[in-house]
Write a protein that holds these residues in place. Structure first.
Motif, PDB file in Angstrom:
ATOM      1  N   GLY A   1       0.813  -1.206   0.000  1.00  0.00           N
ATOM      2  CA  GLY A   1       0.000   0.000   0.000  1.00  0.00           C
ATOM      3  C   GLY A   1       0.847   1.256   0.000  1.00  0.00           C
ATOM      4  N   ARG A   2       0.386   2.268   0.692  1.00  0.00           N
ATOM      5  CA  ARG A   2       1.067   3.548   0.714  1.00  0.00           C
ATOM      6  C   ARG A   2       2.491   3.392   1.224  1.00  0.00           C
ATOM      7  NH1 ARG A   2      -2.719   7.183   4.315  1.00  0.00           N
ATOM      8  NH2 ARG A   2      -1.176   8.758   3.777  1.00  0.00           N
ATOM      9  N   THR A   3       3.364   4.251   0.780  1.00  0.00           N
ATOM     10  CA  THR A   3       4.742   4.172   1.222  1.00  0.00           C
ATOM     11  C   THR A   3       4.873   4.727   2.628  1.00  0.00           C
ATOM     12  OG1 THR A   3       5.293   6.338   0.340  1.00  0.00           O
ATOM     13  CG2 THR A   3       5.532   4.465  -1.151  1.00  0.00           C
ATOM     14  N   PHE A   4       5.923   4.295   3.295  1.00  0.00           N
ATOM     15  CA  PHE A   4       6.188   4.717   4.669  1.00  0.00           C
ATOM     16  C   PHE A   4       6.234   6.227   4.770  1.00  0.00           C
ATOM     17  CE2 PHE A   4       7.661   3.995   8.875  1.00  0.00           C
ATOM     18  CZ  PHE A   4       8.638   4.940   9.140  1.00  0.00           C
ATOM     19  N   ASN A   5       6.803   6.856   3.747  1.00  0.00           N
ATOM     20  CA  ASN A   5       6.950   8.310   3.760  1.00  0.00           C
ATOM     21  C   ASN A   5       5.606   9.032   3.875  1.00  0.00           C
ATOM     22  OD1 ASN A   5       9.314   7.173   2.842  1.00  0.00           O
ATOM     23  ND2 ASN A   5       9.846   8.935   1.591  1.00  0.00           N
ATOM     24  N   ASP A   6       4.518   8.383   3.494  1.00  0.00           N
ATOM     25  CA  ASP A   6       3.222   9.037   3.479  1.00  0.00           C
ATOM     26  C   ASP A   6       2.606   9.181   4.862  1.00  0.00           C
ATOM     27  OD1 ASP A   6       2.203   7.373   0.408  1.00  0.00           O
ATOM     28  OD2 ASP A   6       3.315   9.243   0.732  1.00  0.00           O
ATOM     29  N   TYR A   7       3.127   8.459   5.831  1.00  0.00           N
ATOM     30  CA  TYR A   7       2.450   8.346   7.114  1.00  0.00           C
ATOM     31  C   TYR A   7       2.956   9.304   8.176  1.00  0.00           C
ATOM     32  CZ  TYR A   7       0.253   4.034   5.559  1.00  0.00           C
ATOM     33  OH  TYR A   7      -0.492   3.108   4.885  1.00  0.00           O
ATOM     34  N   LEU A   8       2.022   9.841   8.905  1.00  0.00           N
ATOM     35  CA  LEU A   8       2.295  10.429  10.207  1.00  0.00           C
ATOM     36  C   LEU A   8       2.631   9.274  11.162  1.00  0.00           C
ATOM     37  CD1 LEU A   8       1.901  12.466  12.640  1.00  0.00           C
ATOM     38  CD2 LEU A   8      -0.520  11.829  12.527  1.00  0.00           C
ATOM     39  N   LEU A   9       3.613   9.451  12.011  1.00  0.00           N
ATOM     40  CA  LEU A   9       3.994   8.415  12.968  1.00  0.00           C
ATOM     41  C   LEU A   9       3.960   8.979  14.381  1.00  0.00           C
ATOM     42  CD1 LEU A   9       7.001   6.965  10.986  1.00  0.00           C
ATOM     43  CD2 LEU A   9       4.734   5.957  11.197  1.00  0.00           C
ATOM     44  N   GLY A  10       3.494   8.164  15.288  1.00  0.00           N
ATOM     45  CA  GLY A  10       3.382   8.626  16.660  1.00  0.00           C
ATOM     46  C   GLY A  10       3.753   7.553  17.663  1.00  0.00           C
ATOM     47  N   TRP A  11       4.038   7.992  18.876  1.00  0.00           N
ATOM     48  CA  TRP A  11       4.256   7.108  20.024  1.00  0.00           C
ATOM     49  C   TRP A  11       3.211   7.439  21.082  1.00  0.00           C
ATOM     50  CZ3 TRP A  11       7.466   3.009  20.218  1.00  0.00           C
ATOM     51  CH2 TRP A  11       8.506   2.941  19.281  1.00  0.00           C
ATOM     52  N   PHE A  12       2.654   6.389  21.658  1.00  0.00           N
ATOM     53  CA  PHE A  12       1.704   6.500  22.743  1.00  0.00           C
ATOM     54  C   PHE A  12       2.157   5.572  23.857  1.00  0.00           C
ATOM     55  CE2 PHE A  12      -1.881   8.787  20.726  1.00  0.00           C
ATOM     56  CZ  PHE A  12      -1.435   8.794  19.420  1.00  0.00           C
ATOM     57  N   ARG A  13       1.586   5.730  25.043  1.00  0.00           N
ATOM     58  CA  ARG A  13       1.920   4.824  26.135  1.00  0.00           C
ATOM     59  C   ARG A  13       0.700   4.593  27.013  1.00  0.00           C
ATOM     60  NH1 ARG A  13       6.018   8.763  29.605  1.00  0.00           N
ATOM     61  NH2 ARG A  13       4.430  10.202  30.414  1.00  0.00           N
ATOM     62  N   GLN A  14       0.730   3.461  27.680  1.00  0.00           N
ATOM     63  CA  GLN A  14      -0.359   3.120  28.594  1.00  0.00           C
ATOM     64  C   GLN A  14       0.234   2.492  29.840  1.00  0.00           C
ATOM     65  OE1 GLN A  14      -3.446   0.606  26.953  1.00  0.00           O
ATOM     66  NE2 GLN A  14      -4.912   1.318  28.490  1.00  0.00           N
ATOM     67  N   ALA A  15       0.026   3.159  30.953  1.00  0.00           N
ATOM     68  CA  ALA A  15       0.465   2.659  32.245  1.00  0.00           C
ATOM     69  C   ALA A  15      -0.641   1.811  32.862  1.00  0.00           C
ATOM     70  CB  ALA A  15       0.813   3.830  33.161  1.00  0.00           C
TER      71      ALA A  15
ATOM     72  N   GLU B   1      -2.145   7.250  26.404  1.00  0.00           N
ATOM     73  CA  GLU B   1      -1.932   8.681  26.231  1.00  0.00           C
ATOM     74  C   GLU B   1      -0.900   8.948  25.154  1.00  0.00           C
ATOM     75  OE1 GLU B   1      -0.421  10.515  29.775  1.00  0.00           O
ATOM     76  OE2 GLU B   1       1.432   9.352  29.772  1.00  0.00           O
ATOM     77  N   PHE B   2      -1.038  10.098  24.546  1.00  0.00           N
ATOM     78  CA  PHE B   2      -0.121  10.543  23.511  1.00  0.00           C
ATOM     79  C   PHE B   2       1.231  10.888  24.112  1.00  0.00           C
ATOM     80  CE2 PHE B   2       1.410  12.660  19.821  1.00  0.00           C
ATOM     81  CZ  PHE B   2       2.006  13.842  20.246  1.00  0.00           C
ATOM     82  N   VAL B   3       2.307  10.539  23.382  1.00  0.00           N
ATOM     83  CA  VAL B   3       3.656  10.877  23.817  1.00  0.00           C
ATOM     84  C   VAL B   3       4.327  11.836  22.824  1.00  0.00           C
ATOM     85  CG1 VAL B   3       5.968   9.993  24.318  1.00  0.00           C
ATOM     86  CG2 VAL B   3       3.944   8.712  25.052  1.00  0.00           C
ATOM     87  N   ALA B   4       4.391  11.429  21.555  1.00  0.00           N
ATOM     88  CA  ALA B   4       5.081  12.238  20.554  1.00  0.00           C
ATOM     89  C   ALA B   4       4.615  11.851  19.166  1.00  0.00           C
ATOM     90  CB  ALA B   4       6.599  12.056  20.658  1.00  0.00           C
ATOM     91  N   ALA B   5       4.759  12.783  18.220  1.00  0.00           N
ATOM     92  CA  ALA B   5       4.383  12.521  16.830  1.00  0.00           C
ATOM     93  C   ALA B   5       5.334  13.237  15.903  1.00  0.00           C
ATOM     94  CB  ALA B   5       2.955  12.972  16.562  1.00  0.00           C
ATOM     95  N   ILE B   6       5.457  12.711  14.687  1.00  0.00           N
ATOM     96  CA  ILE B   6       6.339  13.308  13.690  1.00  0.00           C
ATOM     97  C   ILE B   6       5.661  13.184  12.329  1.00  0.00           C
ATOM     98  CG2 ILE B   6       7.632  11.155  13.359  1.00  0.00           C
ATOM     99  CD1 ILE B   6      10.162  12.937  13.049  1.00  0.00           C
ATOM    100  N   ASN B   7       5.719  14.251  11.548  1.00  0.00           N
ATOM    101  CA  ASN B   7       5.042  14.212  10.260  1.00  0.00           C
ATOM    102  C   ASN B   7       5.870  13.446   9.236  1.00  0.00           C
ATOM    103  OD1 ASN B   7       7.035  16.133   9.660  1.00  0.00           O
ATOM    104  ND2 ASN B   7       5.688  17.172   8.203  1.00  0.00           N
ATOM    105  N   TRP B   8       5.348  13.373   8.018  1.00  0.00           N
ATOM    106  CA  TRP B   8       5.924  12.490   7.008  1.00  0.00           C
ATOM    107  C   TRP B   8       7.377  12.838   6.698  1.00  0.00           C
ATOM    108  CZ3 TRP B   8       7.825  14.190   2.321  1.00  0.00           C
ATOM    109  CH2 TRP B   8       7.553  15.521   2.003  1.00  0.00           C
ATOM    110  N   SER B   9       7.719  14.124   6.712  1.00  0.00           N
ATOM    111  CA  SER B   9       9.069  14.529   6.331  1.00  0.00           C
ATOM    112  C   SER B   9      10.025  14.596   7.514  1.00  0.00           C
ATOM    113  CB  SER B   9       9.025  15.898   5.663  1.00  0.00           C
ATOM    114  OG  SER B   9       8.693  16.906   6.613  1.00  0.00           O
TER     115      SER B   9
END
Length: 122
Positions: free
Chosen positions: A28-42, A48-56
């Motif tokens: 499917g879509r290439t990796f570059n197309d995706y927003l990527l994020g980190w979440f955590r659950q205690a 909960e949201f931790v961090a996110a980074i856009n495609w570039s």
């Protein structure tokens, strides 16, 4: 469909560091197309949201609780997103999940990994 596999979790003392990795694969879509994020659950808490980074990699966003201590980055050539965690605190103990989605840095997120445990001892 995107498969996400986290690694790098473990047990560390307070003040220590860990680097989490999340490798993506699938058609499917290439990796570059995706927003990527980190979440955590205690334990006993909601995810909960931790961090996110856009495609570039040019835009990032962090939860207030981790600003100045955590850094998110991505290597599109390796289909991998990272979370460098420094000066870890016991309250950072949680299962950490990476996610892939759409948009700039807010989401929504369509795909989730299985998680990796991070435990910070005092």
């Amino acid at each position: 469909q995107v498969q996400l596999v986290e690694s790098g979790g473990g047990l560390v003392q307070a003040g220590g560091s860990l680097r989490l990795s999340c490798a993506a694969s699938g058609p499917g879509r290439t990796f570059n197309d995706y927003l990527l994020g980190w979440f955590r659950q205690a334990p006993g808490k909601e995810r909960e949201f931790v961090a996110a980074i856009n495609w570039s990699g040019g835009l990032t966003r962090y939860a207030d609780s981790v600003k100045g201590r955590f850094t998110i980055s991505r290597d599109n050539a390796k289909n991998t997103v990272y979370l460098q965690m420094n000066n870890l605190k016991p309250e950072d103990t949680a299962v950490y999940y990476c996610a892939a989605g759409r948009g700039s840095t807010v989401g929504p997120y369509d795909y989730w990994g299985q998680g990796t445990q991070v435990t910070v001892s005092s």
